[in-house]
Structure formats: structure tokens, C-alpha cells
Design a protein around this motif. Structure first.
Motif, PDB file in Angstrom:
ATOM      1  N   MET A   1       0.908  -9.063   1.064  1.00  0.00           N
ATOM      2  CA  MET A   1       2.269  -9.961   1.897  1.00  0.00           C
ATOM      3  C   MET A   1       3.133  -8.327   1.903  1.00  0.00           C
ATOM      4  SD  MET A   1       4.275 -11.297  -1.177  1.00  0.00           S
ATOM      5  CE  MET A   1       5.584 -10.924  -0.681  1.00  0.00           C
ATOM      6  N   PHE A   2       3.892  -8.279   2.926  1.00  0.00           N
ATOM      7  CA  PHE A   2       5.419  -8.068   3.169  1.00  0.00           C
ATOM      8  C   PHE A   2       6.005  -8.309   1.997  1.00  0.00           C
ATOM      9  CE2 PHE A   2       4.055  -8.114   7.301  1.00  0.00           C
ATOM     10  CZ  PHE A   2       3.338  -6.981   7.750  1.00  0.00           C
ATOM     11  N   CYS A   3       7.437  -6.908   1.646  1.00  0.00           N
ATOM     12  CA  CYS A   3       8.224  -7.362   0.536  1.00  0.00           C
ATOM     13  C   CYS A   3       9.166  -6.624   1.148  1.00  0.00           C
ATOM     14  CB  CYS A   3       7.385  -6.448  -0.393  1.00  0.00           C
ATOM     15  SG  CYS A   3       6.005  -6.061  -1.200  1.00  0.00           S
TER      16      CYS A   3
ATOM     17  N   ILE B   1       4.363   3.000  -2.324  1.00  0.00           N
ATOM     18  CA  ILE B   1       6.028   2.540  -3.501  1.00  0.00           C
ATOM     19  C   ILE B   1       6.966   2.789  -4.552  1.00  0.00           C
ATOM     20  CG2 ILE B   1       6.339  -0.196  -3.670  1.00  0.00           C
ATOM     21  CD1 ILE B   1       8.041   1.315  -0.593  1.00  0.00           C
ATOM     22  N   LYS B   2       6.127   3.089  -5.045  1.00  0.00           N
ATOM     23  CA  LYS B   2       7.507   3.455  -6.383  1.00  0.00           C
ATOM     24  C   LYS B   2       7.569   5.022  -6.059  1.00  0.00           C
ATOM     25  CE  LYS B   2       4.205   1.953  -9.323  1.00  0.00           C
ATOM     26  NZ  LYS B   2       3.500   2.363 -11.058  1.00  0.00           N
ATOM     27  N   GLU B   3       6.970   5.576  -5.317  1.00  0.00           N
ATOM     28  CA  GLU B   3       7.220   7.393  -5.073  1.00  0.00           C
ATOM     29  C   GLU B   3       7.464   7.785  -4.150  1.00  0.00           C
ATOM     30  OE1 GLU B   3       4.408  11.259  -3.089  1.00  0.00           O
ATOM     31  OE2 GLU B   3       3.394   9.753  -4.397  1.00  0.00           O
TER      32      GLU B   3
ATOM     33  N   VAL C   1       7.235  -1.083   6.586  1.00  0.00           N
ATOM     34  CA  VAL C   1       7.469  -1.907   5.415  1.00  0.00           C
ATOM     35  C   VAL C   1       6.489  -1.789   4.147  1.00  0.00           C
ATOM     36  CG1 VAL C   1       8.024  -3.469   6.940  1.00  0.00           C
ATOM     37  CG2 VAL C   1       5.775  -3.941   6.118  1.00  0.00           C
ATOM     38  N   PRO C   2       7.465  -2.008   3.221  1.00  0.00           N
ATOM     39  CA  PRO C   2       6.327  -2.313   1.895  1.00  0.00           C
ATOM     40  C   PRO C   2       5.419  -3.628   1.656  1.00  0.00           C
ATOM     41  CG  PRO C   2       8.681  -2.426   1.565  1.00  0.00           C
ATOM     42  CD  PRO C   2       8.420  -2.829   2.801  1.00  0.00           C
ATOM     43  N   VAL C   3       4.134  -3.263   1.779  1.00  0.00           N
ATOM     44  CA  VAL C   3       3.352  -3.545   1.692  1.00  0.00           C
ATOM     45  C   VAL C   3       2.313  -4.355   0.309  1.00  0.00           C
ATOM     46  CG1 VAL C   3       0.659  -4.400   2.741  1.00  0.00           C
ATOM     47  CG2 VAL C   3       2.404  -3.284   4.223  1.00  0.00           C
TER      48      VAL C   3
ATOM     49  N   LEU D   1      11.848  -0.084   6.012  1.00  0.00           N
ATOM     50  CA  LEU D   1      11.517   1.404   5.583  1.00  0.00           C
ATOM     51  C   LEU D   1      12.186   2.698   6.443  1.00  0.00           C
ATOM     52  CD1 LEU D   1       9.073   1.589   2.781  1.00  0.00           C
ATOM     53  CD2 LEU D   1      11.067   1.813   2.976  1.00  0.00           C
ATOM     54  N   PRO D   2      12.855   3.373   6.740  1.00  0.00           N
ATOM     55  CA  PRO D   2      12.932   4.678   7.234  1.00  0.00           C
ATOM     56  C   PRO D   2      12.064   5.297   8.215  1.00  0.00           C
ATOM     57  CG  PRO D   2      14.249   5.357   5.233  1.00  0.00           C
ATOM     58  CD  PRO D   2      13.197   4.424   5.029  1.00  0.00           C
ATOM     59  N   LYS D   3      11.959   5.570   9.491  1.00  0.00           N
ATOM     60  CA  LYS D   3      11.026   5.966  10.307  1.00  0.00           C
ATOM     61  C   LYS D   3      10.020   6.698  10.229  1.00  0.00           C
ATOM     62  CE  LYS D   3      12.637   3.166  14.392  1.00  0.00           C
ATOM     63  NZ  LYS D   3      12.549   2.072  14.100  1.00  0.00           N
ATOM     64  N   ASP D   4      10.849   7.473   8.614  1.00  0.00           N
ATOM     65  CA  ASP D   4      10.189   8.748   8.963  1.00  0.00           C
ATOM     66  C   ASP D   4       8.872   8.971   7.856  1.00  0.00           C
ATOM     67  OD1 ASP D   4      12.219   8.770   7.251  1.00  0.00           O
ATOM     68  OD2 ASP D   4      12.936  10.629   7.777  1.00  0.00           O
TER      69      ASP D   4
END
Length: 471
Positions: free
Chosen positions: A118-120, A149-151, A90-92, A139-142
Motif C-alpha cells: 500500500m501507499f502511505c 523511508i526511514k533513511e 510516494v512511500p510504499v 515526496l520531493p521529485k529528487d
């Protein structure tokens, strides 16, 4: 129409700034409304894997998560979200991070337990959604851990917003703008791959029939996919869709949305289990009929609405939206791809009457080239094979009553120069037209121009003069 520059570069080499590109395209006739740079405000948000989830000791609606963000020790996050599980990525948003809209995030205690951020969700990252989404973005598992996250999602992107006039439906796509860009810059553009192998047993033409009962449907193609595996689409495809402000859903639906943006040809995918008669009928609805679309809204129909039917059962509103009864599910194993073309005026009036304007209807109402349907079907099959999403059946059902062909015009070269007030050589004229895929032959003092079917706006000699002038 907003075109992501990064996606555009997949098809044409661009070595100038987005602002300069916008200026050049405006001068060659593709009016640019705005160059938009987005995502710069998001700071200190990284990818993390949830390695442990335990209940908060003093709050029933909170959980305490240990998250691997690529450091030596896990990071602790307290959240009320419920849609995640251990091993999800996840995005953090970490301490002193910034989210969409300039929202600042700092570490703090929630009911006595420290949370280092926080998570997003998609909304908090500024990712557009075509319908409300609850919970975190998974997000995808890979997805690599600890990455900006921007990248990962290409959130910092450049969009060029074009005003596309109603006579240039060929520019309602990444490929169309790539073609214009190449012509403007005097370079070449790359067409997407369309090749694939049919490996599934059976010929789709032996299984399904198509019956067009109304001339409002100009072409209807059908392709079958077996042994389908519904799963998230790969990261590169999700990134491209997010850039185009479309929320990824699953590999099959994402393929159809990807093609709609890439080629400008809307497609639809049906769950083949729900096509019980094996007979697709395209005809108008009955007065007083009702139909529940994919957005779970029951809609009142009349005989001005063109429908896609499984025998007598409606499964989609032609060119507007599919039905809830035939949508792609998590356990779908066989899919029917639809590539079709419908009357633009009818689609516009029908979508207005239903108060249902979709990405598909907004393109179909511009009177698309019926020949694009075949390219879209082939592209969908190529992507299914590339993604390992299923096996393609042999054959293709294609009902095309009135084939649209290229238009040939013969124009006097002296007339063009007189009309424009120019002194352009016939060889330069040919070069300009060839760059626009208007195949041109010089015979004496005349240009013999073949306008492809996607250039339905090229009909008279003044149209040829305009193309030369803008180049």
C-alpha cells in the motif's frame, strides 16, 4: 521542549551517547525529562515513483498503479487515494512491512486485483501533523527510488525532551541547547550563517512603513522578498522539520518554522499582494471585532488583543497566528517577512482568551530577547538565497523604541567562594562564564561580567554564582 539530536549536531560536535549527553546536561542545569528513540518500528517501507495509473475494472473508487521502486520490474499497488498523479514519488509499504503503531501490511487482492502492499500517508508513518491531511504523502521529485523511508525522512531519530524553566527563554531553541551543550562539554558551537545579498530592485524602507501604537510591541522588523517561487522546501529542511514534529508546507512557510525551532524566534510571512496600504500598524483590536485566522476559524476580539494591521484591516494576531486573508498562497510572488517581539504576559493572556495556543505564542509568552528578531530576519534572508526561493530587497524596516542592551555586573570573587563554600580560582570562574557567553574580565579581586541580552535571568551576584556552580 523536544530537541532532535541529529539537528543539534549541526551546531556542536557530540561524541557521547544521547543518554550520557542527557545526564551531563541535567547536571549542568538543563533538566532532561526523557530520551526518546522513535521510528524503529517502521520496516520494509521504500520510496517509489508512480509510472502508471489506471482505473480498477471492478471498483469505481479504486485505481491500479504501477510503481518503480528501483527493481527490474514495476510493483503493482491498488489504492483508493486520489491526491497522487503519475511521476509522483510516494512511500510504499511492501509485503510484510510494518507501519506506525505496529500495523502489519501484507499483499492481497482488492476486488480481484493483486496489490503488493500500500501507499502511505504521513499519519501511517507516524509523522506529526499540525492539521489534518488527506491522502498520500508526496515526496520531493529528487527523492531517490527504492530507498528505506526511514533513511529518506530520518524517521528513526533520537529526541531529548527538556523541561525549560520560564526564566530560560534562551534555551527554547536548537541553538540555545547547542550553546548549553558546548558549555557543558567544554567545546565550541557553530552559529548559523546569516549572510545574504540584496539583489531585488527597490528598498523596502521606501515602500513600507511601520507604526507601533502600543508598547506591547517592543520591536517590529520587516523585510521584503520579490520574485518568490513557492515550491516544496528541500529534503534536508523537510527532514529537520519532521524531526521537530512540524509538518512541511512550502519553502517560505518552512523557512519561518525552521527558524522558530533553530533560533527560538517566531516569524511570520505575509503575501505582499494583500498589504494594500503599505502601512503596517500594530495596535489593539476593537471591542466586538472579528478576525479569521489561518486555521479558518473566525475569532471574537476585544481591546486586550494586540493585532497586526494593514492600515485599518487586521492581517494577524500579534505573536499568535496570522490571518487567512494574508497567508502564503501557491501563486504568491512577493513576501513580507515579519520579525518582531511582543510582551509575553499579554501574549499568554490573549492566547488563553482566544483558546488559541500556538508554537509562536508558547515562545513569545516567555519574554524573548528583542535582539533575536534581527538575527531571525537575517537568517530568513540567507535561507531564501540558499533555497533560491526569491530575491531580497535592499534595506530593512526596523522600529525598536527601547533598545535592550547587555547587563554588566561586578562581583567579588571571595564572596562567590564564601557563598558557594568552594575554593575556585578566579581564572576558572572566568573560564566557566566565558563558556556560557557571559564575557568576563578580571580586575583585581572582582569579576566584571557582561550578560548578553538573551540572558535576561542574569541580574544579581547570586545569578553569577549559580552559573559558576552549575558549570
Amino acid at each position: 521542549m523536544k530537541v532532535p539530536v541529529k539537528w543539534l549536531k549541526d551546531y556542536v560536535d557530540i561524541n557521547i551517547s544521547p543518554q550520557e549527553l542527557g545526564d551531563k546536561l541535567t547536571m549542568s542545569g538543563s533538566k532532561v525529562e526523557e530520551v526518546i528513540i522513535s521510528g524503529a518500528e517502521i520496516q520494509n517501507v521504500v520510496t517509489g515513483k508512480i509510472i502508471e495509473i489506471v482505473r480498477h475494472p471492478d471498483a469505481d473508487k479504486l485505481v491500479v498503479c504501477q510503481v518503480d521502486i528501483g527493481l527490474n520490474a514495476p510493483t503493482q499497488i491498488v489504492t483508493a487515494a486520489t491526491n497522487m498523479k503519475e511521476n509522483d514519488i510516494v512511500p510504499v509499504a511492501l509485503h510484510q512491512s510494518t507501519l506506525h503503531g505496529g500495523i502489519k501490511i501484507k499483499k492481497g487482492k482488492l476486488r480481484g486485483i493483486l496489490s503488493n502492499g500500500m501507499f502511505c500517508s504521513e499519519e501511517e508513518l507516524g509523522i506529526p501533523m499540525d492539521e489534518p491531511v488527506e491522502g498520500l504523502m508526496i515526496l520531493p521529485k529528487d527523492t531517490p527510488l527504492g530507498k528505506d523511508i526511514k533513511e529518506v525522512l530520518n524517521l528513526q531519530s533520537v529526541l531529548i525532551d527538556f523541561e525549560i524553566t520560564s526564566n530560560r527563554a534562551d534555551c527554547l531553541s536548537i541553538l540555545g541547547i547547542a550553546r548549553e551543550t558546548a558549555a557543558t562539554l567544554g567545546t565550541e558551537y557553530r552559529k548559523p550563517a546569516l549572510d545574504y545579498k540584496s539583489t531585488a530592485q527597490g528598498n523596502v524602507e521606501d515602500v513600507y512603513k511601520v507604526d507601533i501604537k502600543d508598547e506591547l510591541c517592543k520591536r517590529y522588523m520587516l523585510k521584503g522578498i520579490k520574485n518568490v517561487k513557492i515550491e516544496p522546501s528541500p529534503q534536508w529542511m523537510q527532514e529537520r522539520l519532521i524531526e521537530a514534529e512540524i509538518r512541511p508546507i512550502n519553502n517560505i512557510v518552512d523557512i519561518t518554522n525552521f527558524i522558530m525551532v533553530e533560533l527560538g524566534q517566531p516569524m511570520h510571512a505575509f503575501d505582499a499582494r494583500q498589504i494594500t496600504t503599505n502601512n503596517i500598524v500594530i495596535e489593539r483590536a476593537s471591542v466586538g471585532g472579528k478576525f479569521t485566522t489561518l486555521d479558518e476559524v473566525e475569532r471574537d476580539l476585544d481591546d486586550s488583543i494586540l493585532c497586526i494591521k494593514d492600515g485599518d484591516k487586521i492581517i494577524g494576531l500579534a505573536g499568535i497566528m496570522g490571518g487567512l486573508n494574508s497567508g502564503i498562497k501557491e501563486d504568491t510572488t512577493s513576501v513580507i517577512f515579519e520579525g518582531a517581539n511582543f510582551d509575553g504576559v499579554n501574549i499568554r493572556l490573549a492566547s488563553k482568551k482566544l483558546a488559541l495556543r500556538t508554537d509562536a505564542s508558547s515562545k513569545f509568552e516567555k519574554d524573548l530577547d528583542p535582539n533575536m528578531a534581527e538575527m531571525a530576519i537575517n537568517r530568513a534572508c540567507h535561507l531564501v538565497e540558499e533555497l533560491g526561493a526569491g530575491e531580497i530587497m535592499q534595506g530593512c524596516v526596523d522600529v525598536y523604541p527601547k533598545i535592550v542592551k547587555s547587563n554588566t555586573l561586578e562581583v567579588d570573587i571571595n564572596w562567590i567562594n564564601t557563598f558557594l563554600g568552594t575554593n575556585i580560582s578566579k581564572y576558572d570562574m572566568k573560564s566557566y562564564l566565558d563558556r556560557l557567553e557571559l564575557a568576563t574580565e578580571i580586575i583585581g579581586n572582582f569579576l566584571i561580567v557582561q550578560a548578553p541580552s538573551h540572558r535576561s535571568d542574569i541580574n544579581i551576584r547570586e545569578d553569577i554564582a549559580e552559573e559558576i556552580a552549575r558549570m
